[in-house]
Design an enzyme around this catalytic site. Sequence first.
Site, PDB file in Angstrom:
ATOM      1  NE  ARG A  20      47.622 -19.471  18.886  1.00 14.04           N
ATOM      2  CZ  ARG A  20      46.310 -18.667  18.976  1.00 14.04           C
ATOM      3  NH1 ARG A  20      46.202 -17.911  19.997  1.00 14.04           N
ATOM      4  NH2 ARG A  20      45.440 -19.062  18.298  1.00 14.04           N
ATOM      5  CE  LYS A  67      40.841 -28.826  15.870  1.00 16.55           C
ATOM      6  NZ  LYS A  67      40.607 -27.333  15.660  1.00 16.55           N
ATOM      7  CG  ASP A  82      44.456 -29.314  15.720  1.00 17.87           C
ATOM      8  OD1 ASP A  82      44.757 -29.805  16.682  1.00 17.87           O
ATOM      9  OD2 ASP A  82      43.955 -28.061  15.536  1.00 17.87           O
ATOM     10  CG  ASP A  87      45.714 -27.538  11.610  1.00 17.35           C
ATOM     11  OD1 ASP A  87      45.273 -26.258  10.962  1.00 17.35           O
ATOM     12  OD2 ASP A  87      45.544 -27.623  12.643  1.00 17.35           O
ATOM     13  CE  LYS A 104      48.026 -25.177  12.886  1.00 19.62           C
ATOM     14  NZ  LYS A 104      46.818 -24.653  12.971  1.00 19.62           N
ATOM     15  CD  GLU A 164      47.435 -26.987  16.781  1.00 24.57           C
ATOM     16  OE1 GLU A 164      47.089 -26.818  15.666  1.00 24.57           O
ATOM     17  OE2 GLU A 164      46.092 -26.877  17.449  1.00 24.57           O
ATOM     18  CG  ASP A 198      41.696 -26.901  19.098  1.00 24.49           C
ATOM     19  OD1 ASP A 198      42.691 -27.512  18.100  1.00 24.49           O
ATOM     20  OD2 ASP A 198      40.692 -26.510  18.715  1.00 24.49           O
TER      21      ASP A 198
END
Length: 445
Positions: free
Chosen positions: A306, A232, A225, A243, A220, A304, A302
Amino acid sequence: MIIVNEKKYNLTLVGFEKDSLKKDFIINEVGHTTLSIEEKTIYLCLEKNLEDKKIQDIFSKIVSSAKYDLNIDFNSILKVFNNDKEIFKLIVEIILFSTHQQFSLKETKPSFKNFSLLFDKSLEEHYQQASIKLEYVNFARDLQDLPPNLGTSIEITNMIESKAKEIPDLKVTVLTKKEIEDKKMGLLLGVNAGSYIDPRVVILEYCTDKNVEKTAFIGKGITFDSGGYNLKGSQFLANMKFDMSGSAIVSAAVLALAKNKAKCNVVSVALLTDNRIGGKATLTESVLTSMNGKTVEIGNTDAEGRLVLADGMTYAIRELNAKRLITVATLTGAIRIALGPWYTGAFSNDISFYEEFVNASKKSHEKVWRLPLDDEHLEVMKGSKIADLDNSGTNGFAGSSTAAAFLNVFSENNSYIHLDVASTAYEDKRGKAVMTRTLFELMNK
């Protein structure tokens, strides 16, 4: 500066086992040092069966707080540990990790003293291997530490590509947005939709034995993010530059394997984009189509990570012919609650593959803990009324396991391990490149 087998400096660090030295002035407490000016020696008290964390704490403190240039006498240190070669590699890696000049934009940068590592010639191969590993662990840490305005998908791609080109027999491929569109990687494109910076996919391929199944590391790479339209809160935006840690880790592992000339068949797939809000950003309750054709309702923008991993898994299977998959991601806040900063969460659909992985983690001295991956977790992710899957699930239970179950759908029945490094990838606003060493040990045959 680190040099080896030159007794160049005035002071030498010597290890001894607790209660073994009959010197009145010695501090006989594990981890403590005693300076003897007359002998030009610093005595370090140790004992057998120290936990890895204690060894790490002792030696990282010694090198980071040293006031003098030092020779480090490994023969005396290893005598305490019954000449354990794995302990030698562990301590060398701690020293190389702790003395790395971390990324900084400050006018004045911290400096370290110089160290000469003194050890038997029989350990030279082990030193070289540890040195290669840590070169790329530290490279991954530098990628992690980039601020998000500098560490964009484009810049990180350029840095990985440049590093890869230094190594013979390592193939690097970069997918641009147009090529990502051509591959119909709809989940990755959906995450990127709100950004003015194009996504990238960086593939590193290293194969010296085509007779063994290809293993793919998929990372990833969310360079920042925001949460997208499920924005968030301000307190949760801190550390979101990390991230992208998964992409740094998987790329670094393959770089290290190639530099070490390992006998293996391995690829890494780094999926790089940020997750922003904008006029074209994906809306909650949108439906996206993945590269393998499954549709996904976006219950939460949020969730994202996966999404990009799912397309990366499909790419690894269908374009690279990978038969074993490992995803690495700062994926869920739930794993931080479950395991804290001490263990990486692991999930697998193949006990044999997982046991092989655990043996590698023991060699690398990185802690992992396996969590459940059951049919019930997948049912939670099938709650959409209009799509094959929902990316956020229909309840708030077992968030790390349900996320892993979502990803397992895209393994297409291949052997699969998921590593959730959300609790271990960074510490005190600094990247740690956790699991790079374990992935290296897994494939370094």
